[in-house]
Every structure is written in C-alpha cells, then in structure tokens.
Design an enzyme around this catalytic site. Structure first.
Site, PDB file in Angstrom:
ATOM      1  N   LYS A  13       0.932  -1.091  -0.014  1.00  0.00           N
ATOM      2  CA  LYS A  13      -0.165  -0.080   0.019  1.00  0.00           C
ATOM      3  C   LYS A  13       0.842   1.361   0.122  1.00  0.00           C
ATOM      4  CE  LYS A  13      -2.162  -0.721   3.994  1.00  0.00           C
ATOM      5  NZ  LYS A  13      -1.606  -2.059   4.408  1.00  0.00           N
ATOM      6  N   ARG A  88      -9.161   0.496   9.632  1.00  0.00           N
ATOM      7  CA  ARG A  88      -8.338  -0.610  10.170  1.00  0.00           C
ATOM      8  C   ARG A  88      -9.351  -1.556  10.899  1.00  0.00           C
ATOM      9  NH1 ARG A  88      -2.635   0.651   9.447  1.00  0.00           N
ATOM     10  NH2 ARG A  88      -1.463  -1.194   9.818  1.00  0.00           N
ATOM     11  N   ARG A 127      11.823  -5.938   4.035  1.00  0.00           N
ATOM     12  CA  ARG A 127      11.843  -4.569   4.630  1.00  0.00           C
ATOM     13  C   ARG A 127      12.372  -4.452   5.976  1.00  0.00           C
ATOM     14  NH1 ARG A 127       5.743  -2.133   5.215  1.00  0.00           N
ATOM     15  NH2 ARG A 127       5.616  -3.483   7.163  1.00  0.00           N
ATOM     16  N   ARG A 133      12.138  -1.142  10.977  1.00  0.00           N
ATOM     17  CA  ARG A 133      10.967  -0.721  11.693  1.00  0.00           C
ATOM     18  C   ARG A 133      11.077  -1.563  12.920  1.00  0.00           C
ATOM     19  NH1 ARG A 133       5.766   0.061   8.166  1.00  0.00           N
ATOM     20  NH2 ARG A 133       4.788  -0.948  10.001  1.00  0.00           N
ATOM     21  N   ARG A 144       0.397  -8.418  13.661  1.00  0.00           N
ATOM     22  CA  ARG A 144       0.012  -7.394  12.711  1.00  0.00           C
ATOM     23  C   ARG A 144      -1.075  -8.160  11.883  1.00  0.00           C
ATOM     24  NH1 ARG A 144       5.196  -5.153  10.943  1.00  0.00           N
ATOM     25  NH2 ARG A 144       3.968  -4.268   9.544  1.00  0.00           N
TER      26      ARG A 144
HETATM   27  P1  AMP Z   1       1.412   0.866   9.167  1.00  0.00           P
HETATM   28  O1  AMP Z   1       2.721   1.633   8.725  1.00  0.00           O
HETATM   29  O2  AMP Z   1       0.130   1.092   8.420  1.00  0.00           O
HETATM   30  O3  AMP Z   1       1.494  -0.642   9.091  1.00  0.00           O
HETATM   31  O4  AMP Z   1       1.052   0.906  10.610  1.00  0.00           O
HETATM   32  C1  AMP Z   1       1.884   0.674  11.691  1.00  0.00           C
HETATM   33  C2  AMP Z   1       1.175   0.777  13.172  1.00  0.00           C
HETATM   34  O5  AMP Z   1       0.536   1.794  13.421  1.00  0.00           O
HETATM   35  C3  AMP Z   1       0.301  -0.274  13.147  1.00  0.00           C
HETATM   36  O6  AMP Z   1       0.652  -1.739  13.325  1.00  0.00           O
HETATM   37  C4  AMP Z   1      -0.919   0.349  14.334  1.00  0.00           C
HETATM   38  O7  AMP Z   1      -0.247  -0.201  15.594  1.00  0.00           O
HETATM   39  C5  AMP Z   1      -0.615   1.521  14.038  1.00  0.00           C
HETATM   40  N1  AMP Z   1      -1.619   2.057  12.959  1.00  0.00           N
HETATM   41  C6  AMP Z   1      -1.507   2.587  11.910  1.00  0.00           C
HETATM   42  N2  AMP Z   1      -2.866   3.035  11.437  1.00  0.00           N
HETATM   43  C7  AMP Z   1      -3.735   2.575  12.300  1.00  0.00           C
HETATM   44  C8  AMP Z   1      -5.083   2.702  12.468  1.00  0.00           C
HETATM   45  N3  AMP Z   1      -5.868   3.255  11.373  1.00  0.00           N
HETATM   46  N4  AMP Z   1      -5.703   2.221  13.683  1.00  0.00           N
HETATM   47  C9  AMP Z   1      -4.977   1.879  14.755  1.00  0.00           C
HETATM   48  N5  AMP Z   1      -3.875   1.759  14.730  1.00  0.00           N
HETATM   49  C10 AMP Z   1      -2.950   2.163  13.602  1.00  0.00           C
END
Ligand code: AMP
Length: 188
Positions: A13, A88, A127, A133, A144
C-alpha cells in the site's frame, strides 16, 4: 480523487501510494507514518502509541480519528487524498464515513490489494532488513497479520456492500500493480 488503499501489512500500500500521489496529484496520508512521526517527536500522543505499535496492535480509535481529522483539515487535501492504513476496523470505517460527510468529501474509490500470507511474511522480512522498523520483528508481524484478519478484513465487506470496492491482484512488478490500480480508478 479521494482514494482508500486497503490491504494486509506488506501488501505494498505504502509503495503504491507513493507512486500514485505523483500521478494523481494528491497527498499520500499514511496513518502509520503520522503515528511514527509522533513517536519520533516524542509527543504525548507518540508516547501513548509507541508500545502499542511495537507490539503490532491497533492504536485507539479516538487517537486515530483526531489525528486524521486534523490531517484532512489541511489545505493540500483540496483535490483529494490517498489514504493508506485507515480504516483498520469497522468502527473506523464508520468514523471515516462520518468525517468525510462532515467535510463534504465522499470517497471516489476503495482499492484492496490482495496478497497471499506467505508472500507477506517474506516481503516484511525484506523490509525489516532495509528499514529496521520496530514492528517488523517476527512476533509483531504475526500479531499484525492476526489483527488484520480479525479486525481489518471485515472492512473489505463494508466497502463491498457500498459498491465502492475494487480488488486488485497485489502480486507482480510495482509497475504492473500501479497500472492495475490506475485502470481500476478509471472504471470507478
Ligand atoms: P502501518 O505503517 O500502516 O503498517 O502502521 C503501523 C502501526 O501503526 C500499526 O501496526 C498500528 O499499531 C498503528 N496504526 C496505523 N494505522 C492505524 C489505524 N488506522 N488504527 C490503529 N492503529 C494504526
């Protein structure tokens, strides 16, 4: 163009949103990036989110909605946005609906990137080496993926019922996938 990109962690994404923002001329809004910026800044919100994120769990819906509302209030979203990482869960899907109705900016399209789980694990491992990360360790990745299956996957049905969802095969070269998304947006 107001677009939501959906898909499991590691489905590409972020990569696709980075490419599409050039073509579509709209900002890429990644809630993960917004949260990581808060963590890096050591803000109160970042301090609250840090451990939750490292465990691979979801940060609270209230925090996310407040953060998103303030981001969507900025001038650069006048022509639209690409939303990556939100909604989410179903509560967030409802909240997004309400927020976009309030600001008079309904979604034009929702694109789901489909990628098989085996491949996701492989991609995230790649990654992890490149980006380091905090949540790309095996335990958080498992969490996740579980959170995605339990909480996020139902959001696909939410948008399917609306008739706004297009599913894309997320396996292929970056160019192929960008082309598939752009083709889907033309139809939307
Ligand atoms: P991402 O970079 O989108 O994979 O997000 C990394 C982490 O940020 C996720 O595993 C969650 O802990 C938090 N996070 C990102 N977006 C959301 C969301 N919409 N709702 C809740 N937690 C989020």
């Amino acid at each position: 163009m107001r677009l939501v990109l959906l898909g499991p962690p590691g489905s590409g994404k972020g990569t696709q949103a980075t490419r599409l923002k050039e073509t579509l001329g709209v900002p890429h809004i990644s809630t993960g990036d917004l949260l990581r910026a808060e963590v890096a800044a050591g803000s109160p919100l970042g301090l609250q989110a840090k451990e939750v994120m490292a465990r691979g769990e979801l940060v609270s819906d209230d925090i996310l909605l407040g953060m998103l509302e303030s981001r969507l209030g900025r001038d650069d979203v006048a022509k639209g946005f690409i939303l990556d990482g939100y909604p989410r869960n179903l509560a967030q899907a409802d909240a997004l609906d309400g927020l976009l109705a309030k600001i008079g900016q309904p979604l034009d399209a929702v694109v789901q990137l489909d990628v098989a789980t085996d491949l996701l694990v492989e991609r995230i491992a790649g990654r992890a080496q490149a980006e380091g990360r905090a949540d790309d360790n095996p335990e958080s990745v498992r969490k996740r993926l579980q959170v995605y299956n339990d909480s996020t996957a139902p959001v696909i049905g939410f948008f399917e019922n609306r008739g706004t969802l297009t599913r894309i095969d997320g396996v292929g070269t970056m160019d192929e996938i960008t082309a598939r998304i752009l083709a889907a947006l033309k139809k939307a």
